[in-house]
Motif scaffolding. Sequence first.
Motif, PDB file in Angstrom:
ATOM      1  N   LEU A 106       0.819  -1.209   0.000  1.00 44.66           N
ATOM      2  CA  LEU A 106       0.000   0.000   0.000  1.00 44.66           C
ATOM      3  C   LEU A 106       0.853   1.259   0.000  1.00 44.66           C
ATOM      4  N   ALA A 107       1.899   1.274   0.818  1.00 42.46           N
ATOM      5  CA  ALA A 107       2.756   2.449   0.910  1.00 42.46           C
ATOM      6  C   ALA A 107       4.185   2.003   1.152  1.00 42.46           C
ATOM      7  N   ILE A 108       5.122   2.755   0.574  1.00 42.62           N
ATOM      8  CA  ILE A 108       6.544   2.475   0.743  1.00 42.62           C
ATOM      9  C   ILE A 108       7.209   3.725   1.286  1.00 42.62           C
ATOM     10  N   HIS A 109       7.888   3.568   2.432  1.00 42.42           N
ATOM     11  CA  HIS A 109       8.605   4.670   3.055  1.00 42.42           C
ATOM     12  C   HIS A 109      10.095   4.323   3.071  1.00 42.42           C
ATOM     13  N   ILE A 110      10.920   5.232   2.568  1.00 43.55           N
ATOM     14  CA  ILE A 110      12.359   5.007   2.544  1.00 43.55           C
ATOM     15  C   ILE A 110      12.937   5.450   3.885  1.00 43.55           C
ATOM     16  N   VAL A 111      13.497   4.507   4.627  1.00 45.69           N
ATOM     17  CA  VAL A 111      14.125   4.802   5.907  1.00 45.69           C
ATOM     18  C   VAL A 111      15.557   5.283   5.676  1.00 45.69           C
ATOM     19  N   LYS A 112      16.273   4.569   4.795  1.00 48.36           N
ATOM     20  CA  LYS A 112      17.660   4.922   4.531  1.00 48.36           C
ATOM     21  C   LYS A 112      18.000   4.526   3.097  1.00 48.36           C
ATOM     22  N   ALA A 113      18.659   5.405   2.386  1.00 54.96           N
ATOM     23  CA  ALA A 113      19.146   5.124   1.037  1.00 54.96           C
ATOM     24  C   ALA A 113      20.600   5.587   0.965  1.00 54.96           C
ATOM     25  N   GLU A 114      21.502   4.655   0.712  1.00 50.76           N
ATOM     26  CA  GLU A 114      22.930   4.966   0.695  1.00 50.76           C
ATOM     27  C   GLU A 114      23.553   4.580  -0.637  1.00 50.76           C
ATOM     28  N   GLN A 115      24.556   5.356  -1.024  1.00 47.77           N
ATOM     29  CA  GLN A 115      25.336   5.067  -2.219  1.00 47.77           C
ATOM     30  C   GLN A 115      26.791   4.955  -1.797  1.00 47.77           C
ATOM     31  N   GLU A 116      27.413   3.820  -2.049  1.00 49.38           N
ATOM     32  CA  GLU A 116      28.819   3.601  -1.710  1.00 49.38           C
ATOM     33  C   GLU A 116      29.627   3.652  -2.997  1.00 49.38           C
ATOM     34  N   THR A 117      30.611   4.531  -3.042  1.00 48.46           N
ATOM     35  CA  THR A 117      31.462   4.677  -4.216  1.00 48.46           C
ATOM     36  C   THR A 117      32.897   4.368  -3.827  1.00 48.46           C
ATOM     37  N   PHE A 118      33.571   3.562  -4.651  1.00 51.00           N
ATOM     38  CA  PHE A 118      34.972   3.250  -4.399  1.00 51.00           C
ATOM     39  C   PHE A 118      35.687   3.044  -5.732  1.00 51.00           C
TER      40      PHE A 118
ATOM     41  N   THR B 181      35.731   3.386 -11.202  1.00 49.91           N
ATOM     42  CA  THR B 181      34.873   3.728 -10.071  1.00 49.91           C
ATOM     43  C   THR B 181      33.688   2.765 -10.031  1.00 49.91           C
ATOM     44  N   ARG B 182      33.474   2.154  -8.869  1.00 49.76           N
ATOM     45  CA  ARG B 182      32.373   1.210  -8.676  1.00 49.76           C
ATOM     46  C   ARG B 182      31.375   1.830  -7.698  1.00 49.76           C
ATOM     47  N   VAL B 183      30.105   1.481  -7.873  1.00 49.06           N
ATOM     48  CA  VAL B 183      29.053   2.032  -7.033  1.00 49.06           C
ATOM     49  C   VAL B 183      28.164   0.885  -6.551  1.00 49.06           C
ATOM     50  N   ASN B 184      27.847   0.880  -5.264  1.00 46.57           N
ATOM     51  CA  ASN B 184      26.871  -0.042  -4.677  1.00 46.57           C
ATOM     52  C   ASN B 184      25.794   0.788  -3.993  1.00 46.57           C
ATOM     53  N   TYR B 185      24.549   0.362  -4.138  1.00 47.30           N
ATOM     54  CA  TYR B 185      23.417   1.051  -3.521  1.00 47.30           C
ATOM     55  C   TYR B 185      22.819   0.156  -2.446  1.00 47.30           C
ATOM     56  N   HIS B 186      22.381   0.786  -1.367  1.00 49.43           N
ATOM     57  CA  HIS B 186      21.767   0.076  -0.250  1.00 49.43           C
ATOM     58  C   HIS B 186      20.530   0.860   0.189  1.00 49.43           C
ATOM     59  N   VAL B 187      19.374   0.189   0.264  1.00 50.28           N
ATOM     60  CA  VAL B 187      18.138   0.849   0.701  1.00 50.28           C
ATOM     61  C   VAL B 187      17.517   0.071   1.854  1.00 50.28           C
ATOM     62  N   LEU B 188      16.895   0.798   2.756  1.00 52.03           N
ATOM     63  CA  LEU B 188      16.139   0.240   3.869  1.00 52.03           C
ATOM     64  C   LEU B 188      14.747   0.832   3.788  1.00 52.03           C
TER      65      LEU B 188
END
Length: 123
Positions: free
Chosen positions: A50-62, A74-81
Amino acid sequence: MEQVTVKKRQVIRVEGTGKEKNLAFANALNQIHNRVLKEKKDVIVRIEPLAIHIVKAEQETFTERFLFFFLPRTRVNYHVLLDVEVAITLVEMDTLHFEEKAIADPNGLPLPFGKKQIQKEVN
């Protein structure tokens, strides 16, 4: 017949990771079904977000290098909560009443021959 389905609302926290934003989001949303099945012992008919709330959204770059010096990239990983509110349609097994019937053993083996057939084979 009586109505046996029940609708319930629940908030589920899921997390996902991926090399792209949409893959991280999809990874998190794919976990909803398994989380609901682990928590409920009833028969799940439908799970509707019904509803989606983003608690945390992170982008890791290395920066990744081959043999510590060559070909840097350059590599990127995404992490969402996410907190996902879902409507669950289910059949509660505790409220169902089953009629009890006594029957013969359905797994029993019927004998293929009787007394008379044994005597005929001997003669």
